[in-house]
Design a protein around this motif. Structure first.
Motif, PDB file in Angstrom:
ATOM      1  N   SER A 228       0.851  -1.184   0.000  1.00  0.00           N
ATOM      2  CA  SER A 228       0.000   0.000   0.000  1.00  0.00           C
ATOM      3  C   SER A 228       0.891   1.240   0.000  1.00  0.00           C
ATOM      4  O   SER A 228       2.022   1.216   0.478  1.00  0.00           O
ATOM      5  CB  SER A 228      -0.942  -0.012   1.194  1.00  0.00           C
ATOM      6  OG  SER A 228      -0.195   0.025   2.366  1.00  0.00           O
ATOM      7  N   VAL A 229       0.369   2.304  -0.607  1.00  0.00           N
ATOM      8  CA  VAL A 229       1.195   3.490  -0.854  1.00  0.00           C
ATOM      9  C   VAL A 229       1.385   4.270   0.445  1.00  0.00           C
ATOM     10  O   VAL A 229       0.421   4.647   1.101  1.00  0.00           O
ATOM     11  CB  VAL A 229       0.519   4.389  -1.915  1.00  0.00           C
ATOM     12  CG1 VAL A 229       1.382   5.607  -2.204  1.00  0.00           C
ATOM     13  CG2 VAL A 229       0.233   3.586  -3.180  1.00  0.00           C
ATOM     14  N   ARG A 231       2.209   7.332   2.994  1.00  0.00           N
ATOM     15  CA  ARG A 231       1.822   8.747   2.976  1.00  0.00           C
ATOM     16  C   ARG A 231       2.952   9.566   2.352  1.00  0.00           C
ATOM     17  O   ARG A 231       4.091   9.516   2.821  1.00  0.00           O
ATOM     18  CB  ARG A 231       1.553   9.211   4.408  1.00  0.00           C
ATOM     19  CG  ARG A 231       1.226  10.676   4.536  1.00  0.00           C
ATOM     20  CD  ARG A 231       0.733  10.985   5.929  1.00  0.00           C
ATOM     21  NE  ARG A 231      -0.716  10.871   6.028  1.00  0.00           N
ATOM     22  CZ  ARG A 231      -1.562  11.829   5.643  1.00  0.00           C
ATOM     23  NH1 ARG A 231      -1.114  12.953   5.150  1.00  0.00           N
ATOM     24  NH2 ARG A 231      -2.858  11.668   5.767  1.00  0.00           N
ATOM     25  N   THR A 285      -2.936  14.404  -1.129  1.00  0.00           N
ATOM     26  CA  THR A 285      -2.473  13.091  -0.653  1.00  0.00           C
ATOM     27  C   THR A 285      -3.312  11.981  -1.284  1.00  0.00           C
ATOM     28  O   THR A 285      -2.797  10.949  -1.721  1.00  0.00           O
ATOM     29  CB  THR A 285      -2.569  13.010   0.883  1.00  0.00           C
ATOM     30  OG1 THR A 285      -1.716  14.018   1.427  1.00  0.00           O
ATOM     31  CG2 THR A 285      -2.136  11.662   1.392  1.00  0.00           C
ATOM     32  N   TRP A 286      -4.615  12.241  -1.372  1.00  0.00           N
ATOM     33  CA  TRP A 286      -5.497  11.257  -2.012  1.00  0.00           C
ATOM     34  C   TRP A 286      -5.119  11.071  -3.486  1.00  0.00           C
ATOM     35  O   TRP A 286      -5.038   9.939  -3.971  1.00  0.00           O
ATOM     36  CB  TRP A 286      -6.960  11.706  -1.883  1.00  0.00           C
ATOM     37  CG  TRP A 286      -7.899  10.702  -2.474  1.00  0.00           C
ATOM     38  CD1 TRP A 286      -8.454   9.641  -1.842  1.00  0.00           C
ATOM     39  CD2 TRP A 286      -8.333  10.640  -3.844  1.00  0.00           C
ATOM     40  NE1 TRP A 286      -9.222   8.911  -2.729  1.00  0.00           N
ATOM     41  CE2 TRP A 286      -9.154   9.519  -3.964  1.00  0.00           C
ATOM     42  CE3 TRP A 286      -8.109  11.432  -4.970  1.00  0.00           C
ATOM     43  CZ2 TRP A 286      -9.759   9.150  -5.169  1.00  0.00           C
ATOM     44  CZ3 TRP A 286      -8.701  11.074  -6.174  1.00  0.00           C
ATOM     45  CH2 TRP A 286      -9.519   9.946  -6.272  1.00  0.00           C
ATOM     46  N   TYR A 288      -2.253  11.557  -4.946  1.00  0.00           N
ATOM     47  CA  TYR A 288      -0.991  10.827  -5.042  1.00  0.00           C
ATOM     48  C   TYR A 288      -1.249   9.325  -4.896  1.00  0.00           C
ATOM     49  O   TYR A 288      -0.784   8.505  -5.687  1.00  0.00           O
ATOM     50  CB  TYR A 288      -0.032  11.314  -3.958  1.00  0.00           C
ATOM     51  CG  TYR A 288       1.298  10.609  -3.939  1.00  0.00           C
ATOM     52  CD1 TYR A 288       2.391  11.133  -4.608  1.00  0.00           C
ATOM     53  CD2 TYR A 288       1.465   9.408  -3.221  1.00  0.00           C
ATOM     54  CE1 TYR A 288       3.629  10.491  -4.585  1.00  0.00           C
ATOM     55  CE2 TYR A 288       2.683   8.767  -3.198  1.00  0.00           C
ATOM     56  CZ  TYR A 288       3.763   9.301  -3.877  1.00  0.00           C
ATOM     57  OH  TYR A 288       4.973   8.649  -3.851  1.00  0.00           O
ATOM     58  N   ARG A 289      -2.005   8.954  -3.899  1.00  0.00           N
ATOM     59  CA  ARG A 289      -2.277   7.530  -3.663  1.00  0.00           C
ATOM     60  C   ARG A 289      -3.062   6.918  -4.824  1.00  0.00           C
ATOM     61  O   ARG A 289      -2.804   5.792  -5.239  1.00  0.00           O
ATOM     62  CB  ARG A 289      -3.098   7.360  -2.378  1.00  0.00           C
ATOM     63  CG  ARG A 289      -2.281   7.606  -1.151  1.00  0.00           C
ATOM     64  CD  ARG A 289      -2.906   6.842   0.012  1.00  0.00           C
ATOM     65  NE  ARG A 289      -1.962   6.684   1.090  1.00  0.00           N
ATOM     66  CZ  ARG A 289      -2.173   7.157   2.317  1.00  0.00           C
ATOM     67  NH1 ARG A 289      -3.292   7.796   2.600  1.00  0.00           N
ATOM     68  NH2 ARG A 289      -1.275   6.963   3.240  1.00  0.00           N
ATOM     69  N   LYS A 292      -0.829   6.446  -7.976  1.00  0.00           N
ATOM     70  CA  LYS A 292       0.178   5.406  -7.782  1.00  0.00           C
ATOM     71  C   LYS A 292      -0.446   4.009  -7.883  1.00  0.00           C
ATOM     72  O   LYS A 292       0.210   3.074  -8.322  1.00  0.00           O
ATOM     73  CB  LYS A 292       0.820   5.527  -6.386  1.00  0.00           C
ATOM     74  CG  LYS A 292       1.902   6.558  -6.260  1.00  0.00           C
ATOM     75  CD  LYS A 292       3.229   6.124  -6.835  1.00  0.00           C
ATOM     76  CE  LYS A 292       3.903   5.057  -5.991  1.00  0.00           C
ATOM     77  NZ  LYS A 292       5.195   4.661  -6.609  1.00  0.00           N
TER      78      LYS A 292
END
Ligand code: HEC
Ligand code: HEC
Length: 337
Positions: A228-229, A231, A285-286, A288-289, A292
């Motif tokens: 999982s990515v 933070r 942040t969301w 980015y996740r 990815k």
């Protein structure tokens, strides 16, 4: 009564032999048609919006909104027959390349590197991609020739060989350590830490090979899985932000072809929500996740995992944060599924 029964059994046995001979003959064709129908389903979900149901130009609903080059005609037998099965596979399962002239990646003369054709290497299993290639073959009236079962067996054999090499290297290390300890004891000295360093190095090498062989074998039949990515650190030094988001904009178009599916202003595809207002609407942040590893949030999303490095994902996220069109200028578009 008994006679009739045994006669019937004999007849039945004969019929069964006939049927199983038929099944053996048809087995290969059966496997092929199963593979093609599996490929058709996947194509419908991941390819059709751009390439169209029959592979023809201007057939997919996204075709007309895409930047050049538009998807070519997959039903054109003369051209498509010039591609080997392996070449089609490599196109669908590749690493994205930054096509920006001069500052981008090196791209070979024969290498396929159109950013608006996504990769599915990080989204689908190898077996699924072969099924898709088998289906694409039917769009121009040919058949997959590639020996997919042979490939599967090859990967299993490689894994077995890598495991054997690993086990041997481990035994060699244990033997070397034992010998060193015994010699040290004879001399009444401390055991030498470096005595088995050669064996340790050799073990590290084969351990890596074993990991690679395990991943290759697992990714043949299962979709790739990633940790999982974590933070991300999205803070930027003062003055760096414009430069980084410029890199992000370049990667967005020239490497990952996000514009093939997403619209900013009037330009870009219509497979996915417009991103003009991403800077207001979406938490960085969301974002980015999501970019990815979209499948960790929505396993069946049409957005493929494009294999972004942490660095690239950071730059693209910072670029999206700058997209702050006014809501009057451009109403939000909804994704059509
Ligand atoms: C976002 C739109 C889009 C999606 C989705 C898409 N493609 Fe493409 N595809 C393109 C574009 C653009 C090209 C490049 C122009 C061209 O060569 O047709 C391309 C090219 C190709 C080619 C020709 C490659 C070559 O060497 O010329 C094949 C084969 C192909 N796509 C298969 C697929 C398959 C299979 C899928 C689904 C797993 C898929 N595409 C999904 C846009 C897309
Ligand atoms: C093949 C088409 C395709 C490509 C290429 C693609 N996306 Fe997407 N994207 C989608 C779809 C479809 C969704 C909608 C998610 C869903 O519901 O499945 C989406 C959703 C998103 C969202 C969330 C949008 C929202 O409003 O909720 C962001 C952000 C995003 N994508 C960014 C990107 C970036 C950045 C790239 C390039 C690195 C990219 N996408 C490439 C298809 C695509």
């Amino acid at each position: 009564m008994r006679t009739t029964g045994s006669v019937r059994r004999v007849w039945l046995a004969g019929a069964l032999v006939g049927v199983s001979a038929l099944v053996a003959g048809a087995g290969c064709a059966l496997f092929q048609s199963e593979q093609v129908s599996k490929g058709q389903k996947l194509y419908g979900h991941y390819c059709m919006h751009c390439h169209g149901e029959h592979g023809r130009q201007n057939e997919g609903y996204n075709w007309g909104s895409m930047p050049d080059p538009r998807p070519k005609d997959l039903s054109a037998k003369e051209e498509m027959s010039t591609f080997k099965d392996e070449e089609l596979f490599a196109t669908v399962s590749r690493d994205m390349k930054d096509t920006t002239p001069e500052v981008g990646d090196k791209i070979g003369d024969d290498e396929f590197a159109v950013p608006t054709m996504p990769t599915f290497k990080y989204t689908l299993s190898e077996e699924e991609i072969w099924a898709i290639v088998a289906y694409v073959r039917t769009l121009h009236g040919t058949k997959l020739q590639y020996d997919v079962d042979g490939r599967k067996k090859g990967l299993q054999d490689q894994l077995q060989a890598a495991q054997q090499k690993y086990d041997q290297a481990k035994q060699a290390l244990e033997a070397a350590e034992k010998k060193a300890a015994e010699e040290a004891k004879k001399k009444g000295a401390e055991s030498d830490d470096d005595a088995a360093s050669k064996e340790e190095e050799a073990l590290a090498v084969v351990a890596k090979e074993l990991e690679r062989a395990k991943t290759a074998e697992a990714n043949f039949s299962a979709r790739p899985k990633f940790a999982s990515v974590a933070r991300p650190d999205l803070t930027v030094k003062p003055g760096q932000a414009p430069k980084l988001s410029d890199v992000g904009r370049r990667l967005y178009t020239n490497k990952y072809g996000c514009n093939a599916c997403h619209r900013v202003g009037e330009a870009g595809g219509i497979v996915a929500p417009a991103l003009d207002r991403a800077g207001f609407r979406l938490n960085a942040t969301w974002v980015y996740r999501w970019i990815k590893y979209p499948q960790s949030m929505k396993p069946d999303t049409r957005m493929p995992n494009l294999g972004l490095s942490d660095q690239d994902a950071r730059a693209v996220t910072l670029y999206l944060a700058t997209l702050r069109a006014s809501s009057q200028a451009k109403p939000l578009e909804k994704a059509s599924n």
